[in-house]
Design a protein around this motif. Structure first.
Motif, PDB file in Angstrom:
ATOM      1  N   TYR A  60     -52.162 -17.024 -30.531  1.00 25.95           N
ATOM      2  CA  TYR A  60     -53.312 -17.216 -29.643  1.00 25.95           C
ATOM      3  C   TYR A  60     -53.031 -16.602 -28.264  1.00 25.95           C
ATOM      4  CZ  TYR A  60     -57.651 -19.603 -28.421  1.00 25.95           C
ATOM      5  OH  TYR A  60     -58.948 -19.885 -28.073  1.00 25.95           O
ATOM      6  N   GLY A  61     -52.763 -15.297 -28.263  1.00 24.69           N
ATOM      7  CA  GLY A  61     -52.553 -14.584 -27.003  1.00 24.69           C
ATOM      8  C   GLY A  61     -53.852 -13.955 -26.544  1.00 24.69           C
ATOM      9  N   ASN A  62     -53.725 -12.857 -25.826  1.00 28.07           N
ATOM     10  CA  ASN A  62     -54.928 -12.211 -25.277  1.00 28.07           C
ATOM     11  C   ASN A  62     -55.916 -11.798 -26.365  1.00 28.07           C
ATOM     12  OD1 ASN A  62     -54.583 -11.991 -22.282  1.00 28.07           O
ATOM     13  ND2 ASN A  62     -52.653 -11.080 -22.925  1.00 28.07           N
ATOM     14  N   THR A  97     -54.673  -6.383 -36.846  1.00 25.07           N
ATOM     15  CA  THR A  97     -54.807  -5.460 -35.713  1.00 25.07           C
ATOM     16  C   THR A  97     -53.565  -5.578 -34.834  1.00 25.07           C
ATOM     17  OG1 THR A  97     -55.976  -7.134 -34.418  1.00 25.07           O
ATOM     18  CG2 THR A  97     -57.345  -5.509 -35.590  1.00 25.07           C
ATOM     19  N   ALA A  98     -52.526  -6.262 -35.345  1.00 28.98           N
ATOM     20  CA  ALA A  98     -51.327  -6.514 -34.520  1.00 28.98           C
ATOM     21  C   ALA A  98     -50.358  -5.342 -34.621  1.00 28.98           C
ATOM     22  CB  ALA A  98     -50.666  -7.813 -34.929  1.00 28.98           C
ATOM     23  N   ARG A  99     -49.526  -5.345 -35.645  1.00 30.84           N
ATOM     24  CA  ARG A  99     -48.548  -4.271 -35.828  1.00 30.84           C
ATOM     25  C   ARG A  99     -48.239  -4.137 -37.303  1.00 30.84           C
ATOM     26  NH1 ARG A  99     -45.456  -2.935 -31.047  1.00 30.84           N
ATOM     27  NH2 ARG A  99     -44.087  -1.767 -32.426  1.00 30.84           N
ATOM     28  N   PHE A 122     -52.670 -20.837 -34.831  1.00 30.37           N
ATOM     29  CA  PHE A 122     -51.265 -21.260 -34.747  1.00 30.37           C
ATOM     30  C   PHE A 122     -50.541 -20.368 -33.748  1.00 30.37           C
ATOM     31  CE2 PHE A 122     -46.826 -20.413 -36.137  1.00 30.37           C
ATOM     32  CZ  PHE A 122     -46.301 -21.608 -35.662  1.00 30.37           C
ATOM     33  N   ASP A 123     -49.972 -20.995 -32.727  1.00 28.31           N
ATOM     34  CA  ASP A 123     -49.151 -20.289 -31.750  1.00 28.31           C
ATOM     35  C   ASP A 123     -48.192 -21.298 -31.132  1.00 28.31           C
ATOM     36  OD1 ASP A 123     -48.083 -19.002 -29.437  1.00 28.31           O
ATOM     37  OD2 ASP A 123     -49.808 -17.653 -29.395  1.00 28.31           O
ATOM     38  N   ASN A 155     -52.362 -11.646 -34.982  1.00 24.12           N
ATOM     39  CA  ASN A 155     -52.329 -11.267 -33.567  1.00 24.12           C
ATOM     40  C   ASN A 155     -50.968 -11.549 -32.940  1.00 24.12           C
ATOM     41  OD1 ASN A 155     -55.458 -12.560 -33.971  1.00 24.12           O
ATOM     42  ND2 ASN A 155     -55.232 -10.449 -33.342  1.00 24.12           N
ATOM     43  N   PHE A 175     -53.803  -0.221 -39.086  1.00 25.30           N
ATOM     44  CA  PHE A 175     -52.647   0.651 -39.328  1.00 25.30           C
ATOM     45  C   PHE A 175     -52.492   0.782 -40.827  1.00 25.30           C
ATOM     46  CE2 PHE A 175     -52.018  -2.944 -36.580  1.00 25.30           C
ATOM     47  CZ  PHE A 175     -51.985  -2.367 -35.330  1.00 25.30           C
ATOM     48  N   ILE A 220     -48.159 -21.729 -27.162  1.00 25.97           N
ATOM     49  CA  ILE A 220     -49.352 -22.057 -26.367  1.00 25.97           C
ATOM     50  C   ILE A 220     -49.634 -23.551 -26.535  1.00 25.97           C
ATOM     51  CG2 ILE A 220     -51.855 -21.605 -26.070  1.00 25.97           C
ATOM     52  CD1 ILE A 220     -50.287 -19.128 -25.386  1.00 25.97           C
ATOM     53  N   PRO A 276     -47.019 -10.510 -31.860  1.00 26.18           N
ATOM     54  CA  PRO A 276     -46.304  -9.286 -31.469  1.00 26.18           C
ATOM     55  C   PRO A 276     -45.247  -8.962 -32.512  1.00 26.18           C
ATOM     56  CG  PRO A 276     -45.473 -11.166 -30.238  1.00 26.18           C
ATOM     57  CD  PRO A 276     -46.568 -11.700 -31.111  1.00 26.18           C
ATOM     58  N   GLY A 279     -57.780   0.228 -32.246  1.00 24.15           N
ATOM     59  CA  GLY A 279     -58.154  -1.065 -31.669  1.00 24.15           C
ATOM     60  C   GLY A 279     -58.510  -0.982 -30.200  1.00 24.15           C
ATOM     61  N   VAL A 288     -59.870  -4.804 -29.122  1.00 20.44           N
ATOM     62  CA  VAL A 288     -59.133  -5.049 -30.369  1.00 20.44           C
ATOM     63  C   VAL A 288     -59.839  -6.158 -31.175  1.00 20.44           C
ATOM     64  CG1 VAL A 288     -56.918  -5.691 -31.385  1.00 20.44           C
ATOM     65  CG2 VAL A 288     -56.971  -4.353 -29.273  1.00 20.44           C
TER      66      VAL A 288
END
Ligand SMILES: NC(=O)c1ccc[n+]([C@@H]2O[C@H](COP(=O)([O-])OP(=O)(O)OC[C@H]3O[C@@H](n4cnc5c(N)ncnc54)[C@H](O)[C@@H]3O)[C@@H](O)[C@H]2O)c1
Length: 306
Positions: free
Chosen positions: A141-143, A223-225, A162-163, A195, A250, A166, A197, A274, A107
């Motif tokens: 800042y996930g996977n 590339t998220a949703r 920004f997360d 990124n 998308f 984390i 969810p 992705g 992705v």
């Protein structure tokens, strides 16, 4: 004998199936494969005597789950699991897992690939721009976010993230600047990589206020949703800012308006792609098989989602 069913209307690549089959056979379980099934009825039939189930985007509905007589675990080979009726599974004490992170690099490469493609005008031979030296803001800042950061640093971009979930030192240990709000991130960075969810909190959260903060020239990469974008606001921003560009895995629901009014300022993959790499396919399939074995043999519940 314990039976593991792989049910995929859109099949894994053969190497992934082979890898899953090896793990299942070595564990002493029976392997069953149902690919490209014509309808849900076929899926329901196949699941009846399975102990474990591996699926991709297949719909594990209440009907499917209720038809199973001895199912103990369902693993979605992939990150999202909104194709599984969690409530129905939980009612039958069936453990549901996903395989997070297995497609993250795929992705992230697509995100950077779309940025390069656009910065070079779709490779039309005219002078474009470089990513080097530009500010990139990673929203979550996930996977995937982590992989986007690592690749972007290779391009020489200045990377911010920004997360709220984390810890700052985890982000900063990767050489990424940690900011404390989405507003701050969007104010600093010309490129924003989404990124996050899709949650109650994030759906339609990428709105007019945030998008107007991005400095010129603005490039939003999703590339998220699809659902995290407030599309009415997106169109308003397109109307008010000539510098604004949207690159996404998308096509939005408002695609027709964009094609008509804002040609040349967006790029959408023809189909979500992705995670569509051989490597991601193999990684996710093998992770799913290993998680099933770990659960059935040791009660391991890493990545359980219900
Ligand atoms: N295009 C594709 O084919 C494809 C493939 C895999 C994943 N995805 C999507 O990419 C996104 C990220 O996937 P991932 O595997 O990195 O997920 P992940 O669970 O590893 O990471 C998500 C991150 O979002 C953070 N987060 C949650 N709510 C937040 C909020 N309100 N604000 C900021 N951060 C928040 C979490 O702390 C977490 O670090 C998801 O939307 C997923 O559906 C798309």
């Amino acid at each position: 004998m314990t039976k593991v069913l792989v049910a995929t209307v859109k099949p894994f690549i053969p190497k992934a199936v082979e890898g899953i089959k090896n793990i299942v056979s070595q564990a002493g379980y029976e392997f069953d494969l149902l690919e490209e099934y014509a309808d849900q009825a076929e899926f329901i039939d196949a699941v009846a005597d399975a102990d474990a189930l591996i699926i991709r985007s297949d719909k594990a509905t209440r009907e499917v789950i209720q038809a199973s007589k001895k199912l103990k675990i369902i693993v979605r080979a992939g990150a999202g699991y909104d194709n599984i009726d969690l409530e129905a599974a939980t009612e039958k004490d069936i453990v549901v897992m996903n395989t997070p992170g297995q497609n993250a690099n795929a992705v992230a490469e697509l995100a950077l690939g779309m940025m390069v493609y656009f910065a070079r005008n779709g490779y039309n031979g005219k002078a474009g721009t470089e990513l080097k030296g530009k500010n990139l803001g990673i929203h979550a800042y996930g996977n995937v976010g982590k992989h986007v950061a690592a690749i972007a640093k290779g391009f020489g971009m200045h990377v911010y993230a920004f997360d709220p979930y984390i810890p700052k030192d985890v982000i900063e240990n990767d050489g990424v600047v940690c900011v404390t709000s989405a507003e701050e991130l969007y104010s600093i960075c010309n490129y924003i990589s989404l990124n996050i969810p899709a949650t109650e909190q994030t759906i339609k959260s990428i709105d007019y206020q945030l998008l107007m903060k991005i400095p010129e020239p603005a490039v939003l990469v999703n590339t998220a949703r699809k659902e995290v974008i407030h599309e009415d606001d997106l169109l308003r921003v397109f109307e008010e800012r000539r510098d604004f560009v949207y690159l996404s895995d998308f096509a939005p629901d408002c695609k027709d308006v964009m094609v008509e009014k804002y040609a040349g300022r967006f790029f959408f993959t023809p189909k979500k792609m992705g995670a569509q790499t051989a490597e991601a396919n193999i990684n996710a399939g093998i992770a799913a098989a290993n998680q099933i074995r770990d659960y059935l043999e040791n009660g391991g519940t890493t990545f359980q989602v219900n």
